[in-house]
Design an enzyme around this catalytic site. Structure first.
Site, short mmCIF file in Angstrom:
data_model
loop_
_atom_site.label_atom_id
_atom_site.label_comp_id
_atom_site.label_asym_id
_atom_site.label_seq_id
_atom_site.Cartn_x
_atom_site.Cartn_y
_atom_site.Cartn_z
N LYS A 1 13.84 -39.97 -25.03
CA LYS A 1 11.69 -39.15 -24.95
C LYS A 1 12.18 -39.05 -23.45
O LYS A 1 11.31 -38.85 -22.79
CB LYS A 1 10.68 -41.07 -25.29
N ASP B 1 2.07 -40.68 -28.48
CA ASP B 1 2.78 -42.25 -28.46
C ASP B 1 1.24 -43.16 -28.64
O ASP B 1 1.17 -43.65 -28.95
CB ASP B 1 3.66 -42.39 -28.12
N ASN C 1 10.77 -56.30 -20.93
CA ASN C 1 11.50 -56.67 -21.52
C ASN C 1 12.75 -57.72 -21.16
O ASN C 1 13.01 -58.21 -20.37
CB ASN C 1 11.77 -54.64 -20.40
N ALA D 1 10.53 -51.69 -22.53
CA ALA D 1 10.77 -51.09 -21.74
C ALA D 1 11.11 -49.71 -21.97
O ALA D 1 11.37 -48.42 -20.99
CB ALA D 1 10.17 -51.41 -20.50
N LYS E 1 13.68 -52.10 -15.55
CA LYS E 1 12.62 -51.36 -16.94
C LYS E 1 11.13 -51.41 -16.37
O LYS E 1 10.51 -50.11 -17.31
CB LYS E 1 13.08 -50.95 -17.97
P1 NDP Z 1 14.64 -46.70 -26.33
O1 NDP Z 1 16.18 -46.33 -27.15
O2 NDP Z 1 14.26 -45.62 -26.10
O3 NDP Z 1 14.36 -48.22 -26.42
C1 NDP Z 1 15.07 -49.34 -26.77
C2 NDP Z 1 14.24 -50.61 -26.24
O4 NDP Z 1 14.46 -51.19 -26.95
C3 NDP Z 1 14.25 -51.06 -24.70
O5 NDP Z 1 12.82 -51.80 -24.48
C4 NDP Z 1 15.77 -52.14 -24.91
O6 NDP Z 1 15.93 -52.91 -24.27
C5 NDP Z 1 14.86 -52.86 -26.31
N1 NDP Z 1 16.07 -53.90 -27.62
C6 NDP Z 1 16.80 -52.67 -27.47
N2 NDP Z 1 17.10 -53.96 -28.58
C7 NDP Z 1 16.99 -54.78 -28.41
C8 NDP Z 1 17.28 -56.08 -28.21
N3 NDP Z 1 17.82 -56.49 -29.36
N4 NDP Z 1 16.12 -57.30 -28.34
C9 NDP Z 1 15.75 -56.55 -27.18
N5 NDP Z 1 15.29 -55.55 -26.38
C10 NDP Z 1 16.46 -54.27 -27.20
O7 NDP Z 1 13.89 -47.00 -27.84
P2 NDP Z 1 12.39 -45.72 -28.16
O8 NDP Z 1 11.60 -47.08 -26.82
O9 NDP Z 1 12.16 -44.64 -28.16
O10 NDP Z 1 11.65 -46.95 -29.56
C11 NDP Z 1 11.34 -47.96 -29.61
C12 NDP Z 1 10.92 -48.27 -31.25
O11 NDP Z 1 9.53 -47.78 -31.46
C13 NDP Z 1 11.85 -48.05 -32.45
O12 NDP Z 1 12.04 -49.23 -32.82
C14 NDP Z 1 10.84 -46.98 -32.61
O13 NDP Z 1 11.15 -46.21 -34.06
C15 NDP Z 1 9.70 -47.21 -32.32
N6 NDP Z 1 8.50 -46.21 -31.99
C16 NDP Z 1 7.95 -46.32 -33.07
C17 NDP Z 1 6.59 -45.35 -33.68
C18 NDP Z 1 5.81 -45.46 -34.24
O14 NDP Z 1 4.89 -44.14 -34.37
N7 NDP Z 1 5.57 -46.10 -35.18
C19 NDP Z 1 6.65 -43.88 -31.99
C20 NDP Z 1 7.39 -44.20 -31.26
C21 NDP Z 1 8.43 -45.66 -31.38
P3 NDP Z 1 16.64 -52.86 -23.05
O15 NDP Z 1 16.01 -51.79 -22.37
O16 NDP Z 1 16.68 -53.73 -22.26
O17 NDP Z 1 17.63 -52.26 -23.53
#
Ligand code: NDP
Length: 283
Positions: A66, A102, A151, A128, A156
């Protein structure tokens, strides 16, 4: 000619967006198709460019692209600029319009579908990434007393706060980044898991003590079974909700941008909930 749309992400196999947009198209009698496109992690631009060159009309963008989609757009709506993230692209002549649905989708689900008022509440946004960037502005505009963003990579979360400041802050509301170490001493009315931890059945580092009495725990992830985050919240007495309602609401808003028509969300959400209940494993 049938207009073509897709959800582009990595992964995308789990996405329910094709079913949702097919239902919207059926209801509103629109001639369109909608598919899933898997983009290699290092080839987002090439994948979207190829999709656009194939005479497609637009796309939804999902994780983890995104923020890249925001850069890819040539024109951005105000709500996309608010968080610096794009989840909807509309191809219009030479322009690539980038929008973000969103935030409105999340707030409609929480406020209208779940009947939980955000105004005056203490809100914790966990994560984040692109999704958190997209919803933070809308959450702030909903008028909570506090919006805290945490986060595992704190920088971030701080970047989202800076972006919110640049785009005007919020109405009489405190908003700040919060380090994970500060969570045990804090209580929230609404805790939103916007991390992708649930995709791998992992739990973000939110202590049970964060949930206040009567609080709502919301996981943006959706699936057949409750995520570890929602199980933890339920065990601590919180009300819980998955992200299926948000998915349907944000899809309706994307559909409205593309087609100029607003489809009904209630029957589509009911259909997906029914399918979820039928497929749920029994024990
Ligand atoms: P991104 O890949 O852009 O971001 C992932 C985030 O999750 C980062 O903040 C990352 O932290 C964190 N993260 C990943 N793994 C872990 C972990 N094991 N423990 C803690 N933090 C973790 O993904 P998106 O932001 O695009 O999507 C996030 C979620 O939201 C997904 O599951 C997606 O499917 C869901 N979603 C659902 C929507 C809906 O309409 N229902 C719409 C949009 C998203 P770090 O920065 O430290 O790497």
């Amino acid at each position: 000619m049938t207009d073509r749309y897709a959800v582009i992400g990595h992964p995308v196999a789990h996405s329910k967006s094709p079913e949702i947009h097919a239902a919207f198209a059926h209801e509103t009698r629109q001639d369109l198709s909608y598919e899933r496109v898997l983009a290699p992690l290092d080839k987002f631009r090439q994948t979207v460019s190829a999709w656009r060159d194939s005479a497609a009309a637009g796309a939804n963008i999902t994780l983890p692209f995104k923020l890249e989609a925001f850069e890819f757009a040539t024109v951005r709506t105000a709500r996309a600029s608010r968080g610096g993230a794009v989840n909807t692209l509309k191809f219009e002549g030479a322009e690539i319009i980038g929008d973000n649905t969103d935030g409105v989708g999340l707030c409609r689900d929480i406020v209208d579908n779940l009947g939980f008022a955000i105004v005056g509440k203490r809100v914790l946004l966990v994560g984040a990434g692109g999704a958190a960037h997209g919803v933070a502005g809308a959450l702030l505009d909903a008028g909570p007393a506090l919006l805290a963003i945490t986060n595992r990579t704190l920088g971030k979360a701080e970047a989202i706060v800076e972006q919110l400041k640049l785009t005007g802050g919020g109405p009489d509301c405190e908003f700040r980044a919060l380090e994970l170490a500060a969570l045990p001493a804090a209580r929230f009315d609404l805790i939103i898991n916007a991390t992708s931890a649930s995709l791998n059945a992992n739990l973000p580092l939110v202590p049970v003590s964060c949930f206040a009495e009567g609080s709502l725990a919301y996981d943006m992830m959706y699936g057949m079974t409750a995520t570890p985050f929602l199980k933890l919240a339920a065990n601590s007495g919180a009300r819980t909700a998955d992200g299926l309602g948000m998915l349907v609401e944000q899809a309706a808003e994307s559909f409205a941008l593309w087609r100029g028509l607003r489809p009904s969300t209630v029957p589509v959400l009911a259909m997906l909930r029914q399918a979820q209940a039928v497929a749920r494993p029994r024990n």
